[in-house]
Design a protein around this motif. Structure first.
Motif, mmCIF file in Angstrom:
data_model
loop_
_atom_site.group_PDB
_atom_site.id
_atom_site.type_symbol
_atom_site.label_atom_id
_atom_site.label_comp_id
_atom_site.label_asym_id
_atom_site.label_seq_id
_atom_site.Cartn_x
_atom_site.Cartn_y
_atom_site.Cartn_z
ATOM 1 N N ARG A 1 0.823 -1.214 0.000
ATOM 2 C CA ARG A 1 0.000 0.000 0.000
ATOM 3 C C ARG A 1 0.857 1.265 0.000
ATOM 4 O O ARG A 1 0.506 2.253 -0.648
ATOM 5 C CB ARG A 1 -0.925 -0.016 1.212
ATOM 6 N N ALA A 2 1.965 1.230 0.739
ATOM 7 C CA ALA A 2 2.859 2.392 0.765
ATOM 8 C C ALA A 2 3.436 2.646 -0.621
ATOM 9 O O ALA A 2 3.701 3.798 -0.988
ATOM 10 C CB ALA A 2 3.978 2.171 1.784
ATOM 11 N N GLU B 1 -10.495 -0.922 -8.581
ATOM 12 C CA GLU B 1 -9.950 0.435 -8.681
ATOM 13 C C GLU B 1 -10.508 1.331 -7.579
ATOM 14 O O GLU B 1 -9.768 2.142 -7.004
ATOM 15 C CB GLU B 1 -10.244 1.043 -10.053
ATOM 16 N N ARG B 2 -11.798 1.188 -7.283
ATOM 17 C CA ARG B 2 -12.389 2.014 -6.220
ATOM 18 C C ARG B 2 -11.715 1.729 -4.882
ATOM 19 O O ARG B 2 -11.392 2.650 -4.116
ATOM 20 C CB ARG B 2 -13.886 1.735 -6.127
ATOM 21 N N VAL B 3 -11.468 0.434 -4.592
ATOM 22 C CA VAL B 3 -10.803 0.049 -3.345
ATOM 23 C C VAL B 3 -9.402 0.624 -3.288
ATOM 24 O O VAL B 3 -8.977 1.197 -2.273
ATOM 25 C CB VAL B 3 -10.771 -1.483 -3.203
ATOM 26 N N VAL B 4 -8.662 0.495 -4.388
ATOM 27 C CA VAL B 4 -7.282 0.990 -4.423
ATOM 28 C C VAL B 4 -7.247 2.501 -4.255
ATOM 29 O O VAL B 4 -6.404 3.035 -3.514
ATOM 30 C CB VAL B 4 -6.596 0.566 -5.735
ATOM 31 N N ARG B 5 -8.156 3.206 -4.906
ATOM 32 C CA ARG B 5 -8.180 4.669 -4.781
ATOM 33 C C ARG B 5 -8.474 5.083 -3.340
ATOM 34 O O ARG B 5 -7.909 6.066 -2.843
ATOM 35 C CB ARG B 5 -9.241 5.252 -5.714
ATOM 36 N N MET B 6 -9.350 4.353 -2.661
ATOM 37 C CA MET B 6 -9.657 4.660 -1.265
ATOM 38 C C MET B 6 -8.444 4.399 -0.379
ATOM 39 O O MET B 6 -8.141 5.176 0.532
ATOM 40 C CB MET B 6 -10.862 3.839 -0.799
ATOM 41 N N VAL B 7 -7.746 3.286 -0.640
ATOM 42 C CA VAL B 7 -6.534 2.963 0.121
ATOM 43 C C VAL B 7 -5.487 4.057 -0.069
ATOM 44 O O VAL B 7 -4.843 4.510 0.892
ATOM 45 C CB VAL B 7 -5.976 1.593 -0.316
ATOM 46 N N ILE B 8 -5.319 4.498 -1.309
ATOM 47 C CA ILE B 8 -4.332 5.534 -1.604
ATOM 48 C C ILE B 8 -4.679 6.834 -0.880
ATOM 49 O O ILE B 8 -3.818 7.483 -0.272
ATOM 50 C CB ILE B 8 -4.230 5.759 -3.121
ATOM 51 N N THR C 1 -6.468 7.277 1.847
ATOM 52 C CA THR C 1 -6.272 7.132 3.292
ATOM 53 C C THR C 1 -4.793 7.139 3.642
ATOM 54 O O THR C 1 -4.365 7.801 4.597
ATOM 55 C CB THR C 1 -6.909 5.822 3.784
ATOM 56 N N THR C 2 -4.000 6.421 2.871
ATOM 57 C CA THR C 2 -2.569 6.317 3.144
ATOM 58 C C THR C 2 -1.872 7.659 2.998
ATOM 59 O O THR C 2 -1.048 8.046 3.836
ATOM 60 C CB THR C 2 -1.925 5.270 2.212
ATOM 61 N N ARG C 3 -2.197 8.388 1.954
ATOM 62 C CA ARG C 3 -1.580 9.704 1.759
ATOM 63 C C ARG C 3 -1.988 10.674 2.870
ATOM 64 O O ARG C 3 -1.179 11.471 3.339
ATOM 65 C CB ARG C 3 -1.982 10.262 0.398
ATOM 66 N N ARG C 4 -3.254 10.609 3.275
ATOM 67 C CA ARG C 4 -3.720 11.503 4.332
ATOM 68 C C ARG C 4 -3.006 11.217 5.655
ATOM 69 O O ARG C 4 -2.599 12.134 6.376
ATOM 70 C CB ARG C 4 -5.232 11.342 4.512
ATOM 71 N N GLY D 1 -0.060 9.578 5.910
ATOM 72 C CA GLY D 1 1.383 9.657 5.750
ATOM 73 C C GLY D 1 2.069 8.332 5.980
ATOM 74 O O GLY D 1 3.299 8.247 5.975
ATOM 75 N N TYR D 2 1.306 7.271 6.157
ATOM 76 C CA TYR D 2 1.844 5.923 6.340
ATOM 77 C C TYR D 2 0.753 4.916 5.980
ATOM 78 O O TYR D 2 -0.436 5.263 5.919
ATOM 79 C CB TYR D 2 2.304 5.698 7.781
ATOM 80 N N ALA D 3 1.161 3.666 5.726
ATOM 81 C CA ALA D 3 0.227 2.603 5.355
ATOM 82 C C ALA D 3 0.130 1.558 6.454
ATOM 83 O O ALA D 3 1.116 1.282 7.142
ATOM 84 C CB ALA D 3 0.670 1.938 4.047
ATOM 85 N N LEU D 4 -1.053 0.988 6.587
ATOM 86 C CA LEU D 4 -1.275 -0.127 7.500
ATOM 87 C C LEU D 4 -1.829 -1.315 6.723
ATOM 88 O O LEU D 4 -2.440 -1.152 5.664
ATOM 89 C CB LEU D 4 -2.266 0.258 8.608
ATOM 90 N N ARG D 5 -1.624 -2.486 7.246
ATOM 91 C CA ARG D 5 -2.159 -3.696 6.633
ATOM 92 C C ARG D 5 -3.686 -3.715 6.742
ATOM 93 O O ARG D 5 -4.261 -3.212 7.708
ATOM 94 C CB ARG D 5 -1.574 -4.922 7.333
ATOM 95 N N ASP D 6 -4.344 -4.313 5.771
ATOM 96 C CA ASP D 6 -5.787 -4.527 5.840
ATOM 97 C C ASP D 6 -6.093 -5.404 7.056
ATOM 98 O O ASP D 6 -5.561 -6.513 7.171
ATOM 99 C CB ASP D 6 -6.257 -5.230 4.557
ATOM 100 N N PRO D 7 -6.929 -4.942 7.993
ATOM 101 C CA PRO D 7 -7.182 -5.726 9.212
ATOM 102 C C PRO D 7 -7.897 -7.041 8.970
ATOM 103 O O PRO D 7 -7.941 -7.892 9.861
ATOM 104 C CB PRO D 7 -8.044 -4.775 10.057
ATOM 105 N N LYS D 8 -8.430 -7.237 7.753
ATOM 106 C CA LYS D 8 -9.174 -8.473 7.474
ATOM 107 C C LYS D 8 -8.275 -9.618 7.031
ATOM 108 O O LYS D 8 -8.728 -10.763 6.956
ATOM 109 C CB LYS D 8 -10.242 -8.210 6.405
ATOM 110 N N VAL D 9 -6.986 -9.343 6.709
ATOM 111 C CA VAL D 9 -6.111 -10.418 6.250
ATOM 112 C C VAL D 9 -5.317 -10.988 7.416
ATOM 113 O O VAL D 9 -5.067 -10.308 8.410
ATOM 114 C CB VAL D 9 -5.149 -9.937 5.136
ATOM 115 N N GLU D 10 -4.922 -12.234 7.289
ATOM 116 C CA GLU D 10 -4.160 -12.909 8.340
ATOM 117 C C GLU D 10 -2.681 -12.532 8.256
ATOM 118 O O GLU D 10 -2.168 -12.217 7.176
ATOM 119 C CB GLU D 10 -4.317 -14.426 8.198
#
Length: 240
Positions: A117-118, A149-156, A158-161, A163-172
């Motif tokens: 994501r970063a 694409e909608r999911v990726v744009r939302m991730v981008i 959130t991450t830019r806002r 200033g760092y990325a976190l893992r999706d909490p739904k994945v193991e």
């Protein structure tokens, strides 16, 4: 050694001799803890020089080791590999608090994993569009959620806002998390650096006050180290 054998189809004794020659020439060195091999900055004397994953790995190795020494959690550097993010340097083996075992060479999703994501959040729009097309044909569910694409744009966003990325909490594994930031060189993202930790052991305050600032500083130091390596100037010993 096994990877080189599978890719080249050369006998392992032959590969050993070739690696020995490359090590003597200073082009190859042993990997972390004597496991595997890595390219050194001396390859910049060949062809178009020293760049990409090997450059990020050599420049960043002392800084991820310093992060783990100071903060205890395992740190990793990852670079783009097709439509995945591949770990090129990891301190998981030397961290007593690691949620994972050895991770070098592991390839993760760009969509759900912090290191990926970063990368997505800071890569240029042209590259992002190419990566989206590659993700659309992936067989991995993590790479191809509904409305990709909608999911990726939302991730981008959130991450830019943040200033760092976190893992999706739904994945193991859900018991742990990873935080990551980009590594930049000449206004381009060339890799990502992150730390993994147990959710129960790191508060939001510790994340924002300890881990994220440390990662950002390490990223800046890695960029400086990459520029020194590209300029063929002596590299300082790294963090003290």
């Amino acid at each position: 050694m096994d990877q080189l054998h599978r890719v080249t189809l050369l006998p392992k004794p032959t590969i050993m001799r070739l690696l020995g020659t490359l090590m003597t020439a200073g082009l190859v060195a042993k990997g972390e803890r004597g496991i595997g091999y890595r390219v050194t900055s001396d390859v910049q004397a060949l062809s178009s020089g020293f760049h990409g994953g090997p450059l990020v790995a050599q420049a960043g190795r002392p800084w991820v080791a310093d992060l783990t020494r100071r903060l205890r959690w395992p740190a990793a550097i990852a670079v783009l590999d097709g439509a995945r993010i591949a770990i090129s340097v990891s301190t998981a083996a030397s961290s007593t608090m690691s949620p994972f075992h050895a991770t070098i060479g592991v390839r993760h999703s760009l969509v759900t994993r912090a290191l990926g994501r970063a990368y997505l959040a800071w890569c240029p729009e042209e590259e992002l569009r190419i990566l989206l097309r590659m993700l659309e044909v992936s067989s991995d569910p993590e790479d191809r959620p509904p409305n990709l694409e909608r999911v990726v744009r939302m991730v981008i966003a959130t991450t830019r806002r943040q200033g760092y990325a976190l893992r999706d909490p739904k994945v193991e594994p859900r018991s742990s998390n990873t935080v990551a930031v980009p590594i930049m060189l000449d206004a381009a993202v060339v890799g990502t650096i992150g730390m993994s930790f147990f959710r129960s052991a790191v508060s939001q305050r510790a994340l924002l006050e300890d881990l994220v600032p440390a990662l950002r500083q390490a990223s800046l130091e890695i960029t400086t180290s990459m520029k020194r390596l590209q300029g063929n100037t002596p590299e300082p010993a790294g963090p003290v």
